[in-house]
Scaffold this active site. Structure first.
Site, PDB file in Angstrom:
ATOM      1  N   LYS A 120       0.818  -1.219   0.000  1.00 19.10           N
ATOM      2  CA  LYS A 120       0.000   0.000   0.000  1.00 19.10           C
ATOM      3  C   LYS A 120       0.853   1.271   0.000  1.00 19.10           C
ATOM      4  O   LYS A 120       0.616   2.201  -0.777  1.00 19.10           O
ATOM      5  CB  LYS A 120      -0.921   0.015   1.232  1.00 19.10           C
ATOM      6  CG  LYS A 120      -1.953  -1.074   1.272  1.00 19.10           C
ATOM      7  CD  LYS A 120      -2.888  -0.914   2.459  1.00 19.10           C
ATOM      8  CE  LYS A 120      -2.215  -1.163   3.804  1.00 19.10           C
ATOM      9  NZ  LYS A 120      -1.807  -2.561   3.976  1.00 19.10           N
ATOM     10  N   THR A 121       1.831   1.317   0.900  1.00 22.76           N
ATOM     11  CA  THR A 121       2.640   2.529   1.028  1.00 22.76           C
ATOM     12  C   THR A 121       3.399   2.825  -0.260  1.00 22.76           C
ATOM     13  O   THR A 121       3.440   3.968  -0.725  1.00 22.76           O
ATOM     14  CB  THR A 121       3.613   2.395   2.207  1.00 22.76           C
ATOM     15  OG1 THR A 121       2.862   2.256   3.420  1.00 22.76           O
ATOM     16  CG2 THR A 121       4.516   3.607   2.320  1.00 22.76           C
ATOM     17  N   GLU A 164      -3.640   5.987   1.486  1.00 18.40           N
ATOM     18  CA  GLU A 164      -3.433   4.591   1.861  1.00 18.40           C
ATOM     19  C   GLU A 164      -4.614   4.143   2.716  1.00 18.40           C
ATOM     20  O   GLU A 164      -5.002   4.823   3.668  1.00 18.40           O
ATOM     21  CB  GLU A 164      -2.119   4.458   2.631  1.00 18.40           C
ATOM     22  CG  GLU A 164      -1.740   3.043   2.974  1.00 18.40           C
ATOM     23  CD  GLU A 164      -0.340   2.938   3.549  1.00 18.40           C
ATOM     24  OE1 GLU A 164      -0.095   2.017   4.334  1.00 18.40           O
ATOM     25  OE2 GLU A 164       0.509   3.801   3.203  1.00 18.40           O
TER      26      GLU A 164
END
Length: 465
Positions: A120-121, A164
């Site tokens: 995600k990051t 995110e």
């Protein structure tokens, strides 16, 4: 300038220095809110927030909560007996979850939410960097710093908001994105999910939150994501539009080739019947696939694919995601946030492709007792991909110890898989131990989601000595 939502004109954040909390606090300061908060200790995030005008106290006590606080913002990590939280409830001050605060900031924008058990990051960062390089000036909130402390969030003047979306505590159900990315669906966060079926149900709820006319961009390769796609389609949902990506032949955005070149990759995809090639300036097939997801999502928002492909090449990584920390005596030290077996395997395979001259050595710190109890054997098997490794004791974070759950679960599994693995019960001894194992040409990874990141510079010091 967009103003802060009325309920958050003077918010108080408990745990303001956390990755997710600090980003929301920063955006609120940029929108003119009088932000205050507390954290357990000084940190670079706290320093960065003070530079933006936030008032940050160290330690948790009811006296830190100002009389004019419009709300108190918490994350799921804040315990019910926190004195500031107890004081807020006693005084009738509204308590807002971090996800609800972020959702409020997204109102009036075109939100793009990035979800998945891993990646995600990185994917959120790729989008933020590339959209900024195209002059679109998005707002963004990321679970890690792009480069300098405090670079995990920004209030932009553009209409796009990239965020995110954290599934760990189901808080991503608060968002209503125009475009959602789901990178993968795997069993994790064992304190909150009892089974993979629960995780699938949670992600399906997230999908149902996509705005009418919106798009779901989802992996065509990862088994959990494919199963979720099948469930969504079997339910006969008219919304959202589903756009799959990956190496699979039936992917809507198909990856034709990923060619590694040291710490970069050349990617060729088929998009809407034509081929498109671009460079990803970070190593590993999984990062290349993250970039393809970012490209597909940006295109779904109307960003020209050719322009976005070129812009993605400007992304050079994010803090703690295979981040180079330096080199000494011919040994490179790289920091990895990987803490789940899938992430560990992906990063080790990426570094293996890049390490053409020497060995790959890992200094690994397990994260959470619950994760180690459930996945310790798989972590050990992942470490077998390294030439040698040193394993620290478990970083507890928010958890209390669990009887019988120690790093030995990982070490025993690694040795059973034929790995050369050592235990460092004293963290301060680990840098010298791993440095003593390294030879010119080798690559050392500090790996884990805890404070193992602090050891990279110490490894370099010992390599210099």
């Amino acid at each position: 300038m967009t103003a802060a939502p009325p309920a958050m004109e003077s918010p108080h954040f408990i745990g303001i220095g956390g990755a997710g909390m600090s980003g929301i606090a920063k955006i609120l300061t940029q929108r003119g809110a009088r932000v205050a908060g507390s954290d357990a200790r000084e940190s670079t995030s706290v320093t960065a927030l003070r530079a933006h005008g936030a008032t940050v106290h160290i330690g948790h006590t009811a006296e830190h909560l100002a009389d004019d606080a419009s709300c108190v913002v918490i994350s799921s990590a804040i315990r019910p007996d926190n004195p500031e939280l107890a004081a807020a409830r006693a005084r009738g001050i509204p308590v807002v979850h971090r996800a609800d605060a972020l959702a409020a900031l997204m109102e009036g924008t075109r939100p793009l939410a990035v979800a998945g058990t891993h990646g995600k990051t990185t994917t959120t960062s790729m989008l933020a960097v590339s959209l900024r390089s195209l002059g679109l000036d998005p707002s963004y909130a990321i679970g890690g710093d792009l480069d300098t402390p405090g670079s995990n969030a920004e209030h932009g003047t553009g209409e796009i908001f990239v965020a995110e979306a954290d599934e760990s505590d189901r808080s991503f159900h608060a968002y209503a994105p125009e475009v959602a990315i789901i990178l993968n669906v795997e069993l994790d966060h064992h304190a909150n999910y009892g089974s993979l079926a629960e995780i699938h149900d949670s992600f399906r709820t997230f999908v149902q939150r996509v705005r009418p006319g919106g798009t779901l961009v989802i992996s065509a390769d990862q088994p959990g994501a494919r199963e979720l796609t099948e469930r969504v389609r079997a339910a006969g949902l008219a919304e959202p539009r589903v756009l799959t990506y990956g190496l699979a032949e039936d992917a809507d955005v198909r990856v034709l080739d990923v060619t590694p070149h040291g710490l970069t990759s050349e990617v060729t995809i088929s998009l809407e019947g034509r081929e498109l090639a671009f460079t990803v300036s970070v190593p590993g097939r999984h990062y290349a696939l993250n970039a393809v997801a970012a490209l597909a999502a940006g295109a779904a928002l109307g960003v020209p694919a050719d322009e976005l492909a070129g812009a993605l090449g400007t992304y050079t990584g994010v803090s703690r995601r295979l981040q180079p920390k330096g080199e000494a005596n011919g040994v490179q030290v790289i920091d990895s946030y990987a803490h789940h077996p899938t992430e560990m395997t992906a990063d080790l395979e990426a570094i293996r492709d890049a390490a053409t001259e020497g060995r790959v050595l890992v200094l690994f710190q397990p994260h959470l007792y619950s994760r180690t109890e459930q996945l310790g054997a798989e972590m050990g098997e992942a470490l077998a991909l390294a030439d040698a490794s040193v394993v620290l004791d478990i970083y507890p974070a928010r958890e209390d110890p669990v009887p019988g759950v120690t790093s030995a679960l990982i070490i025993d599994a690694a040795r059973a898989a034929g790995a050369d693995v050592h235990h460092a019960p004293a963290k301060e001894d680990a840098p010298e131990l791993i440095a003593g194992m390294a030879k010119p040409g080798d690559l050392v990874l500090t790996m884990g989601a805890g404070d193992v990141t602090e050891l990279g510079p110490l490894v370099l010091d010992h390599l210099t000595d």
